[in-house]
Motif scaffolding. Structure first.
Motif, PDB file in Angstrom:
ATOM      1  N   ALA A 125       0.832  -1.205   0.000  1.00 43.21           N
ATOM      2  CA  ALA A 125       0.000   0.000   0.000  1.00 43.21           C
ATOM      3  C   ALA A 125       0.870   1.260   0.000  1.00 43.21           C
ATOM      4  CB  ALA A 125      -0.926  -0.001   1.212  1.00 43.21           C
ATOM      5  N   ALA A 126       0.423   2.256  -0.759  1.00 41.99           N
ATOM      6  CA  ALA A 126       1.135   3.538  -0.797  1.00 41.99           C
ATOM      7  C   ALA A 126       0.726   4.354   0.422  1.00 41.99           C
ATOM      8  CB  ALA A 126       0.811   4.281  -2.085  1.00 41.99           C
ATOM      9  N   ALA A 127       1.212   3.946   1.594  1.00 43.37           N
ATOM     10  CA  ALA A 127       0.809   4.561   2.862  1.00 43.37           C
ATOM     11  C   ALA A 127       1.976   5.382   3.415  1.00 43.37           C
ATOM     12  CB  ALA A 127       0.395   3.477   3.867  1.00 43.37           C
ATOM     13  N   TRP A 128       1.799   6.698   3.462  1.00 37.94           N
ATOM     14  CA  TRP A 128       2.877   7.567   3.929  1.00 37.94           C
ATOM     15  C   TRP A 128       3.280   7.242   5.360  1.00 37.94           C
ATOM     16  CZ3 TRP A 128       5.158   9.481   0.010  1.00 37.94           C
ATOM     17  CH2 TRP A 128       4.458   9.962  -1.092  1.00 37.94           C
ATOM     18  N   GLU A 129       2.305   6.805   6.190  1.00 34.34           N
ATOM     19  CA  GLU A 129       2.625   6.536   7.596  1.00 34.34           C
ATOM     20  C   GLU A 129       3.514   5.310   7.766  1.00 34.34           C
ATOM     21  OE1 GLU A 129      -1.396   4.516   6.805  1.00 34.34           O
ATOM     22  OE2 GLU A 129      -0.380   6.392   6.244  1.00 34.34           O
ATOM     23  N   ARG A 130       3.708   4.546   6.701  1.00 39.70           N
ATOM     24  CA  ARG A 130       4.576   3.367   6.769  1.00 39.70           C
ATOM     25  C   ARG A 130       5.983   3.659   6.249  1.00 39.70           C
ATOM     26  NH1 ARG A 130       1.225  -2.222   6.144  1.00 39.70           N
ATOM     27  NH2 ARG A 130      -0.420  -1.682   7.603  1.00 39.70           N
ATOM     28  N   GLY A 131       6.405   4.869   6.412  1.00 37.39           N
ATOM     29  CA  GLY A 131       7.780   5.235   6.113  1.00 37.39           C
ATOM     30  C   GLY A 131       8.083   5.482   4.652  1.00 37.39           C
ATOM     31  N   ARG A 161       7.395   8.095   2.731  1.00 40.69           N
ATOM     32  CA  ARG A 161       7.940   9.443   2.534  1.00 40.69           C
ATOM     33  C   ARG A 161       9.407   9.493   2.952  1.00 40.69           C
ATOM     34  NH1 ARG A 161       6.408  13.635  -0.346  1.00 40.69           N
ATOM     35  NH2 ARG A 161       4.278  13.478   0.462  1.00 40.69           N
ATOM     36  N   CYS A 162       9.713   8.881   4.075  1.00 32.79           N
ATOM     37  CA  CYS A 162      11.089   8.875   4.576  1.00 32.79           C
ATOM     38  C   CYS A 162      12.015   8.163   3.586  1.00 32.79           C
ATOM     39  CB  CYS A 162      11.126   8.181   5.937  1.00 32.79           C
ATOM     40  SG  CYS A 162      12.688   8.345   6.809  1.00 32.79           S
ATOM     41  N   LEU A 163      11.536   7.065   3.005  1.00 31.57           N
ATOM     42  CA  LEU A 163      12.344   6.315   2.042  1.00 31.57           C
ATOM     43  C   LEU A 163      12.619   7.151   0.799  1.00 31.57           C
ATOM     44  CD1 LEU A 163      13.663   3.797   0.850  1.00 31.57           C
ATOM     45  CD2 LEU A 163      11.376   2.938   0.308  1.00 31.57           C
ATOM     46  N   ILE A 164      11.603   7.828   0.290  1.00 28.24           N
ATOM     47  CA  ILE A 164      11.789   8.666  -0.903  1.00 28.24           C
ATOM     48  C   ILE A 164      12.741   9.823  -0.596  1.00 28.24           C
ATOM     49  CG2 ILE A 164      10.611  10.235  -2.500  1.00 28.24           C
ATOM     50  CD1 ILE A 164       8.161   8.357  -2.266  1.00 28.24           C
ATOM     51  N   ASP A 165      12.575  10.431   0.577  1.00 31.94           N
ATOM     52  CA  ASP A 165      13.486  11.520   0.964  1.00 31.94           C
ATOM     53  C   ASP A 165      14.922  11.005   1.088  1.00 31.94           C
ATOM     54  OD1 ASP A 165      11.361  13.253   1.022  1.00 31.94           O
ATOM     55  OD2 ASP A 165      11.142  13.242   3.214  1.00 31.94           O
ATOM     56  N   ALA A 166      15.071   9.787   1.619  1.00 29.28           N
ATOM     57  CA  ALA A 166      16.410   9.220   1.787  1.00 29.28           C
ATOM     58  C   ALA A 166      17.098   9.021   0.435  1.00 29.28           C
ATOM     59  CB  ALA A 166      16.324   7.890   2.538  1.00 29.28           C
ATOM     60  N   GLY A 209      -3.447   8.658  -4.995  1.00 28.35           N
ATOM     61  CA  GLY A 209      -2.274   8.221  -4.249  1.00 28.35           C
ATOM     62  C   GLY A 209      -1.072   7.999  -5.148  1.00 28.35           C
ATOM     63  N   ILE A 210      -1.295   7.383  -6.297  1.00 33.43           N
ATOM     64  CA  ILE A 210      -0.202   7.161  -7.246  1.00 33.43           C
ATOM     65  C   ILE A 210       0.324   8.493  -7.760  1.00 33.43           C
ATOM     66  CG2 ILE A 210       0.376   6.236  -9.513  1.00 33.43           C
ATOM     67  CD1 ILE A 210       0.190   4.108  -7.345  1.00 33.43           C
ATOM     68  N   ASP A 211      -0.571   9.438  -8.037  1.00 32.47           N
ATOM     69  CA  ASP A 211      -0.139  10.760  -8.500  1.00 32.47           C
ATOM     70  C   ASP A 211       0.756  11.436  -7.463  1.00 32.47           C
ATOM     71  OD1 ASP A 211      -1.565  10.413 -10.834  1.00 32.47           O
ATOM     72  OD2 ASP A 211      -3.277  11.649 -10.205  1.00 32.47           O
ATOM     73  N   GLU A 212       0.399  11.287  -6.189  1.00 32.99           N
ATOM     74  CA  GLU A 212       1.201  11.895  -5.119  1.00 32.99           C
ATOM     75  C   GLU A 212       2.604  11.277  -5.072  1.00 32.99           C
ATOM     76  OE1 GLU A 212      -0.949  11.436  -1.496  1.00 32.99           O
ATOM     77  OE2 GLU A 212      -2.526  12.876  -2.041  1.00 32.99           O
ATOM     78  N   VAL A 213       2.665   9.963  -5.237  1.00 30.83           N
ATOM     79  CA  VAL A 213       3.969   9.297  -5.221  1.00 30.83           C
ATOM     80  C   VAL A 213       4.793   9.705  -6.437  1.00 30.83           C
ATOM     81  CG1 VAL A 213       5.152   7.062  -5.326  1.00 30.83           C
ATOM     82  CG2 VAL A 213       3.139   7.342  -3.866  1.00 30.83           C
ATOM     83  N   GLU A 214       4.156   9.760  -7.595  1.00 33.80           N
ATOM     84  CA  GLU A 214       4.881  10.167  -8.802  1.00 33.80           C
ATOM     85  C   GLU A 214       5.472  11.566  -8.645  1.00 33.80           C
ATOM     86  OE1 GLU A 214       1.927   9.577 -11.886  1.00 33.80           O
ATOM     87  OE2 GLU A 214       2.974   7.758 -12.568  1.00 33.80           O
TER      88      GLU A 214
END
Length: 384
Positions: free
Chosen positions: A213-219, A221-226, A246-251
């Protein structure tokens, strides 16, 4: 000999691998199985499927639903919101004590055991994760739903429940301590064993993967920032399940990373291990913001193991137990992006090879076949 079983879940059984495995395990042992769930399709081998009926149209208005929550007693409230959606035939069978085993998979539906005779210890409760007494405050109307939730939880210690299971030891201990029940047995969310070998490790590139799942609370965002701070040798592959938004946000989040990060089309659950086998390390960095995240022992950990990947995790104690036992990954110290960057930056190709070999050993033990044996030992007492 095994008898008649009822498996109850507030999910679509076709898409719920844990519940689907339970049904398959029971039918394989000769149980005659009925099911309750969302969606019309019955699983293979099921005798009768009771589909959840659609919610009454008048309940779709917030004002009506608020009236139900505020003014109705809890038992009637449950009947209006959930109980009336299940066929009366199922309730008749419960009242007649027609089942040798009633397997409940969702605490929200646990009150249906009131239809069993009080002396019928027929229920196995699969608690899955921790079911807190309060709805999350981020949900609209959370305070309205909390009284029903608390009333429903009272049935966790009901005498009609003969055994209990859950997905992780830390969660089992929470239930034991809160409700004074025997500690639930651990049935892990392991997929079937896959006949795979670790993929070769490139000396110049380390391929990270995150699936689910594209769930920001599961880290996530941190992984993408890293990734923006890691050396060029790291690449990120995201195989996500999410809404279009959700996919648009990740892209949008990975766009600055260029060709160092990409989305991978998701596959069916039984194809995940073979699909991600080409990568090197699965990252599961779950800041412990809830009890379930603190004690997380997720499906994706075992899917990564069956894929023969190394794993990178935070200080999640249940996952750390696995990593320390098999040496199949690294545990990041701390919950900040900088901590994840520091840990990954020190991983060498030789480390990745060693982690993958650790998952080879883990895959031989952490699989559905072994969980099947533990599950059958739990429910075997119901067939006599």
């Amino acid at each position: 000999m095994p008898g008649h079983a009822l498996v109850v879940s507030h999910t679509n059984l076709q898409r719920d691998p844990r519940v689907r495995r339970e049904v398959e395990w029971l039918t394989a042992e000769g149980w005659s199985v009925d099911t309750v769930g969302l969606g019309p399709a019955a699983l293979d081998g099921v005798r009768e499927h009771f589909e959840f009926r659609a919610e009454k149209p008048w309940l779709r208005f917030m004002g009506t639903k608020a009236f139900v929550h505020v003014f109705l007693p809890q038992k009637l409230k449950f009947t209006v919101l959930f109980g009336h959606r299940i066929a009366r035939e199922m309730y008749r069978k419960l009242a007649d004590d027609s089942y040798d085993l009633v397997l409940i998979n969702d605490i929200v539906l646990l009150p249906i055991i009131q239809h069993l005779p009080r002396t019928a210890a027929r229920v196995h409760l699969d608690l899955h994760e921790y079911f807190p007494p309060h709805l999350g405050k981020h949900l609209r109307g959370w305070w309205l739903g909390t009284p029903l939730r608390k009333w429903t939880r009272r049935f966790i210690s009901d005498a009609r429940i003969r055994s209990r299971s859950t997905v992780a030891r830390g969660i089992a201990e929470l239930y034991r301590d809160e409700f004074g029940v025997p500690e639930p047995q651990l049935i892990k969310n392991c997929p079937p064993r896959e006949d795979l070998s670790p993929s070769p490790v490139d000396s110049d590139t380390i391929d990270l993967v995150y699936h689910g799942a594209a769930a920001w609370e599961r880290g996530l965002r941190c992984l993408i920032d890293a990734m923006g701070k890691l050396p060029e040798r790291f690449r990120l592959h995201l195989m996500l399940v999410a809404s279009h938004q959700g996919i648009d946000e990740v892209e949008a989040a990975i766009a600055p990373l260029g060709d160092r990060a990409r989305l991978v089309p998701p596959v069916a659950v039984d194809q995940i291990a073979s699909r991600i086998n080409e990568f090197d390390l699965e990252v599961m960095f779950y800041p412990p913001t809830t009890e379930n995240l603190r004690f997380a022992l997720p499906n994706k950990l075992f899917e990564a193991i069956q894929a023969r990947l190394g794993v990178v995790i935070g200080e999640s104690p249940m996952m750390a137990d696995v990593v320390h036992t098999y040496g199949n990954g690294t545990v990041v110290s701390g919950w900040h992006t900088a901590d994840l960057v520091a840990a990954l930056s020190h991983v060498t190709p030789n480390d990745v090879r060693a982690y993958k070999q650790g998952s080879v050993a883990a895959a031989a033990e952490l699989n559905a076949e072994n969980e099947h044996k533990k599950f059958l030992a739990l429910v075997s007492a119901f067939d006599n």
